[in-house]
Design a protein around this motif. Sequence first.
Motif, PDB file in Angstrom:
ATOM      1  N   UNK A  68       0.971  -1.069   0.068  1.00 16.89           N
ATOM      2  CA  UNK A  68      -0.139  -0.105  -0.207  1.00 16.89           C
ATOM      3  C   UNK A  68       1.062   1.232   0.036  1.00 16.89           C
ATOM      4  N   UNK A  69       0.620   2.361  -0.663  1.00 18.29           N
ATOM      5  CA  UNK A  69       1.264   3.343  -0.887  1.00 18.29           C
ATOM      6  C   UNK A  69       0.434   4.743  -0.761  1.00 18.29           C
ATOM      7  N   UNK A  70       0.652   5.631  -0.253  1.00 19.34           N
ATOM      8  CA  UNK A  70      -0.206   6.640  -0.107  1.00 19.34           C
ATOM      9  C   UNK A  70       0.095   7.655   1.223  1.00 19.34           C
ATOM     10  N   UNK A  71      -0.503   8.764   1.229  1.00 19.76           N
ATOM     11  CA  UNK A  71      -0.565   9.521   2.483  1.00 19.76           C
ATOM     12  C   UNK A  71      -1.022   8.934   3.799  1.00 19.76           C
ATOM     13  N   UNK A  72      -0.171   9.030   4.926  1.00 20.95           N
ATOM     14  CA  UNK A  72      -0.511   8.644   6.308  1.00 20.95           C
ATOM     15  C   UNK A  72      -1.547   9.494   6.864  1.00 20.95           C
ATOM     16  N   UNK A  73      -2.553   9.022   7.271  1.00 20.13           N
ATOM     17  CA  UNK A  73      -3.463   9.812   7.939  1.00 20.13           C
ATOM     18  C   UNK A  73      -2.995   9.646   9.334  1.00 20.13           C
ATOM     19  N   UNK A  74      -2.473  10.751   9.947  1.00 21.75           N
ATOM     20  CA  UNK A  74      -1.819  11.057  11.213  1.00 21.75           C
ATOM     21  C   UNK A  74      -2.971  10.956  12.283  1.00 21.75           C
ATOM     22  N   UNK A  75      -4.314  11.240  11.875  1.00 22.47           N
ATOM     23  CA  UNK A  75      -5.245  11.403  12.940  1.00 22.47           C
ATOM     24  C   UNK A  75      -5.896  10.208  13.155  1.00 22.47           C
ATOM     25  N   UNK A  76      -5.517   8.965  12.265  1.00 18.11           N
ATOM     26  CA  UNK A  76      -5.930   7.729  12.546  1.00 18.11           C
ATOM     27  C   UNK A  76      -5.113   7.084  13.823  1.00 18.11           C
ATOM     28  N   UNK A  77      -6.048   6.464  14.929  1.00 16.52           N
ATOM     29  CA  UNK A  77      -5.200   5.943  15.930  1.00 16.52           C
ATOM     30  C   UNK A  77      -4.176   4.869  15.575  1.00 16.52           C
ATOM     31  N   UNK A  78      -4.695   4.089  14.649  1.00 21.15           N
ATOM     32  CA  UNK A  78      -4.001   2.858  14.317  1.00 21.15           C
ATOM     33  C   UNK A  78      -2.619   3.130  13.597  1.00 21.15           C
ATOM     34  N   UNK A  79      -2.432   4.279  13.017  1.00 17.27           N
ATOM     35  CA  UNK A  79      -1.314   4.937  12.483  1.00 17.27           C
ATOM     36  C   UNK A  79      -0.474   5.399  13.446  1.00 17.27           C
ATOM     37  N   UNK A  80      -0.699   5.601  14.764  1.00 17.51           N
ATOM     38  CA  UNK A  80       0.359   5.683  15.823  1.00 17.51           C
ATOM     39  C   UNK A  80       0.843   4.519  16.497  1.00 17.51           C
ATOM     40  N   UNK A  81       0.553   3.432  16.221  1.00 14.83           N
ATOM     41  CA  UNK A  81       0.927   2.240  16.310  1.00 14.83           C
ATOM     42  C   UNK A  81       2.607   1.970  16.425  1.00 14.83           C
ATOM     43  N   UNK A  82       3.272   1.826  17.071  1.00 13.84           N
ATOM     44  CA  UNK A  82       4.840   1.296  16.877  1.00 13.84           C
ATOM     45  C   UNK A  82       5.122   0.031  17.427  1.00 13.84           C
ATOM     46  N   UNK A  83       5.717  -0.618  16.342  1.00  6.63           N
ATOM     47  CA  UNK A  83       6.101  -2.082  16.968  1.00  6.63           C
ATOM     48  C   UNK A  83       7.435  -1.792  17.640  1.00  6.63           C
ATOM     49  N   UNK A  84       7.920  -2.656  18.645  1.00  4.45           N
ATOM     50  CA  UNK A  84       9.217  -2.362  19.370  1.00  4.45           C
ATOM     51  C   UNK A  84      10.251  -3.031  18.851  1.00  4.45           C
ATOM     52  N   UNK A  85      11.368  -2.588  19.016  1.00  9.33           N
ATOM     53  CA  UNK A  85      12.629  -3.177  18.084  1.00  9.33           C
ATOM     54  C   UNK A  85      13.558  -3.937  19.084  1.00  9.33           C
ATOM     55  N   UNK A  86      14.234  -5.034  18.466  1.00  7.88           N
ATOM     56  CA  UNK A  86      15.120  -5.651  19.401  1.00  7.88           C
ATOM     57  C   UNK A  86      16.492  -4.921  19.406  1.00  7.88           C
ATOM     58  N   UNK A  87      17.353  -5.226  20.263  1.00  3.88           N
ATOM     59  CA  UNK A  87      18.729  -4.830  20.164  1.00  3.88           C
ATOM     60  C   UNK A  87      19.388  -5.498  19.013  1.00  3.88           C
ATOM     61  N   UNK A  88      20.233  -4.778  18.246  1.00  5.53           N
ATOM     62  CA  UNK A  88      21.072  -5.135  17.278  1.00  5.53           C
ATOM     63  C   UNK A  88      21.763  -6.618  17.507  1.00  5.53           C
ATOM     64  N   UNK A  89      22.459  -6.884  18.803  1.00  7.87           N
ATOM     65  CA  UNK A  89      23.017  -8.028  19.141  1.00  7.87           C
ATOM     66  C   UNK A  89      21.988  -9.212  19.045  1.00  7.87           C
ATOM     67  N   UNK A  90      20.654  -8.833  19.196  1.00 11.78           N
ATOM     68  CA  UNK A  90      19.606  -9.848  19.190  1.00 11.78           C
ATOM     69  C   UNK A  90      19.554 -10.474  17.652  1.00 11.78           C
ATOM     70  N   UNK A  91      19.839  -9.424  16.699  1.00 13.01           N
ATOM     71  CA  UNK A  91      19.639 -10.166  15.251  1.00 13.01           C
ATOM     72  C   UNK A  91      20.843 -10.507  14.603  1.00 13.01           C
ATOM     73  N   UNK A  92      22.272 -10.159  15.116  1.00  7.56           N
ATOM     74  CA  UNK A  92      23.193 -10.236  14.377  1.00  7.56           C
ATOM     75  C   UNK A  92      24.283 -11.037  15.220  1.00  7.56           C
TER      76      UNK A  92
END
Length: 89
Positions: A61-85
């Motif tokens: 999907x490609x388009x303009x983000x609707x920043x007023x939509x709560x779903x678009x404020x969801x942020x997934x956590x990131x693991x530390x780099x050492x966890x991946x490498x």
Amino acid sequence: MDNFLQKGSYMDCGMFIQSIMLSAVEHGLATCPQAALGEYPDIVREELSYAEDKLLLCGMALGYEDKSEIVNSYRTPRKELDNMVRYFS
Ligand SMILES: Cc1cc2nc3c(=O)[nH]c(=O)nc-3n(C[C@H](O)[C@H](O)[C@H](O)COP(=O)(O)O)c2cc1C
């Protein structure tokens, strides 16, 4: 992707997809990649008529983000780099 291509080409496509996503952000757009489309290639082929010798890896999907939509404020956590490498010396 051409269906005769091998492992390395999956990497190429992944990097290409990410380049499009980064470029979109640079141009003020937002994206949402959807690999789930690859699970239903026949339905997508029927709609878009892409060639039989192509493998559907991903939609996006490609388009303009609707920043007023709560779903678009969801942020997934990131693991530390050492966890991946794993480093070898
Ligand atoms: C290549 C790729 C394919 C994805 N395919 C799907 C998908 O089919 N369905 C889905 O719910 N999320 C999918 N995602 C996850 C979302 O697009 C997105 O990454 C997720 O909402 C988390 O956002 P974030 O990556 O900014 O943390 C995919 C992510 C990537 C990188």
